[in-house]
Design an enzyme around this catalytic site. Structure first.
Site, short mmCIF file in Angstrom:
data_model
loop_
_atom_site.label_atom_id
_atom_site.label_comp_id
_atom_site.label_asym_id
_atom_site.label_seq_id
_atom_site.Cartn_x
_atom_site.Cartn_y
_atom_site.Cartn_z
N HIS A 49 0.83 -1.21 0.00
CA HIS A 49 0.00 0.00 0.00
C HIS A 49 0.87 1.25 0.00
CE1 HIS A 49 0.33 1.42 4.28
NE2 HIS A 49 0.63 0.14 4.52
N ASP A 76 6.09 2.72 6.99
CA ASP A 76 4.73 2.26 6.70
C ASP A 76 4.01 3.26 5.80
OD1 ASP A 76 2.30 0.92 6.82
OD2 ASP A 76 1.76 1.74 8.77
N GLU A 128 -5.33 1.25 2.34
CA GLU A 128 -5.02 0.16 3.27
C GLU A 128 -5.24 0.60 4.71
OE1 GLU A 128 -2.26 -2.41 5.81
OE2 GLU A 128 -2.47 -0.25 5.62
N GLU A 129 -4.84 1.83 4.99
CA GLU A 129 -4.95 2.32 6.36
C GLU A 129 -6.40 2.56 6.78
OE1 GLU A 129 -2.60 2.09 8.25
OE2 GLU A 129 -0.70 2.52 7.25
N ASP A 178 5.33 -4.63 3.09
CA ASP A 178 4.71 -3.63 3.95
C ASP A 178 5.54 -3.46 5.23
OD1 ASP A 178 3.00 -1.88 5.23
OD2 ASP A 178 1.27 -3.23 5.24
#
Length: 468
Positions: free
Chosen positions: A296, A308, A340-341, A369
């Site tokens: 992501h 991240d 994604e988050e 990731d």
């Protein structure tokens, strides 16, 4: 990693703390992971009574392993010096990560920054000769942006607030009432009909607090921290709009309520669009088989996101450059997943729109990731793929850790796992800075970037040698 990025000028304070999302509110939470109404593979914590707060940070990503689905090839390979390739690939990846972080951070879902980052990634893949495109999709998630909590009377003011995980959406206005910690003795005898409950964190779960005021007639809830700073808590299900605020803002609101009537408004509304970036390198066999390499590209709001997941995206770009002139029997598909988050929405959308035939033709998914920080590179996923990578790493003198489960959440490989597709997840194991302003380049280790790129390309070669 969910996230849930994951989450505007109003959120600048969010980046000042390492916070942890917990249903019982016992630990500070990463701020802010927006609340999703879509089905997510991320594991939410179980609501339990609240122990004293700590400062432990828990990551949002990884998931569980699956059973073996492929045969491990036995191929004799020349053992080459570790530093020759790992260090070269690490340096190249760090250069890309530095540019990405400096020029395209933050990249929170639903923002213009996410759009710009997606266009940059599409153009980078296209310049390498890949067939690159943007795949938009809708996301039904409560937005962390805008004026989520305002005081309307006796004076207008905006209060920094974050949506509680699994809160109901809606816009509600009412008189604010201090109900302590929302224990049975704290609820007014005449109930809370049409009012907004101001609740202190502590003693019982967030869900118990919000359910108690909901049952008493409250139309909204504001939970404030019992230690300095902001946080986000998790509920067990949707009842009324509920937000979390800092201890400082909670104390201020409590003083206002003690001085006289206070009218407030909670606004929890939806953001609706994100996008994946997809880049294809067609296979020579032209038989529909695909190997997906993904990670992501979104971050939680107002954080650099170097680990991240800048680390994963930079690794994907390095691999894409390295293999641009190579041939594989299967199509190599790079996917930079959006949202994604917010709850793994990009990967879920991609897998969800595949036909049964396309799912069956997907040979494997390699997920990258938060791989840049920790003692060593780790992998998680289908046992057969992990075994292939483990054997290869051992031959080349590379230390890796094989993980079989991870209890705190998930990442973009989860949708492929649910569809029965072989998958492997490359990650680091130090998540102490993700979702915080300390997720910076200085804490990313070049060797870990190089190791993941090296092993990812090796796995592509092994899958090709094994017939794809």
């Amino acid at each position: 990693m969910i996230s849930r990025a994951l989450r505007n000028t109003a959120l600048l304070i969010l980046g000042a703390l390492a916070l942890v999302l917990v249903a019982c509110g016992s630990d500070p939470a990463p701020v802010p992971t927006p609340v999703s109404t879509a089905t997510s593979t991320a594991t939410l914590p179980t609501a339990t009574p609240e122990p004293p707060p700590t400062s432990t940070t828990v990551p949002p990503s990884p998931t569980s392993a699956t059973t073996t689905q492929a045969v491990i090839p036995t191929v004799e390979r020349e053992v080459i010096p570790r530093n020759a390739e790992v260090e070269r690939l690490g340096a190249a990846t760090m250069e890309t990560l530095t540019f990405l972080t400096n020029e395209f951070s933050p990249r929170a879902s639903g923002t213009e920054e996410e759009v710009v980052a997606a266009e940059y990634l599409r153009d980078e893949f296209a310049a390498l000769g890949y067939d690159a495109s943007i795949q938009p999709f809708e996301v039904q998630s409560i937005s962390p942006y805008g004026r989520l909590l305002t005081v309307d009377e006796p004076q207008e003011m905006d209060i920094q607030a974050f949506p509680m995980w699994m809160t109901a959406a809606g816009v509600v206005t009412g008189q604010m009432v201090d109900v302590g910690r929302a224990l049975s003795d704290d609820i007014p005898n005449d109930g809370l009909d049409g009012r907004i409950a101001l609740i202190e964190r502590g003693e019982v779960t967030f869900d118990e607090k919000v359910t108690a005021v909901f049952n008493a007639g409250a139309i909204g809830a504001v939970v404030y921290n019992n230690e300095p700073g902001p946080f986000v808590g998790a509920l067990g299900g949707e009842t009324i709009p509920a937000v979390a605020v800092s201890q400082e803002d909670g104390d201020m609101l409590k003083s206002l309520v003690e001085d006289g009537p206070v009218t407030a408004t909670i606004r929890l509304e939806y953001t609706e669009e994100s996008r994946n970036v997809i880049a294809d390198k067609p296979g020579t066999a032209d038989d529909g088989r695909v190997v997906v390499l993904g990670g992501h590209y979104d971050t939680v709001p107002d954080v650099p996101g170097a680990n991240d997941n800048g680390s994963g995206i930079a690794t994907l770009l390095t691999i894409a450059r390295e293999i641009a002139d190579r041939e594989y029997p299967f199509t190599v598909r790079f996917i930079a997943f959006g949202a994604e988050e917010l709850g793994l929405h990009g990967s879920q959308h991609y897998v969800g729109q595949l036909s049964d035939e396309e799912i069956a033709s997907t040979v494997a998914m390699l997920n990258f990731d938060a791989l840049g920080s920790g003692p060593t590179t780790a992998t998680l996923g289908t046992l057969s793929l992990q075994s292939m990578v483990e054997e290869y790493a051992e031959q080349h003198g590379i230390d890796i850790r094989i993980r079989y489960t991870m209890d705190w959440g998930s990442s973009d490989h989860a949708a492929f796992h649910d569809a029965g597709i072989d998958h492997i997840f490359f990650l680091g194991e130090d998540f102490s800075r993700i979702h915080t302003p300390d997720d910076k380049l200085e804490f990313v280790e070049t060797e870990l970037l190089g190791t993941s790129a090296f092993l990812g390309m090796a796995l592509l070669d092994m899958l090709a040698e094994d017939g794809g």
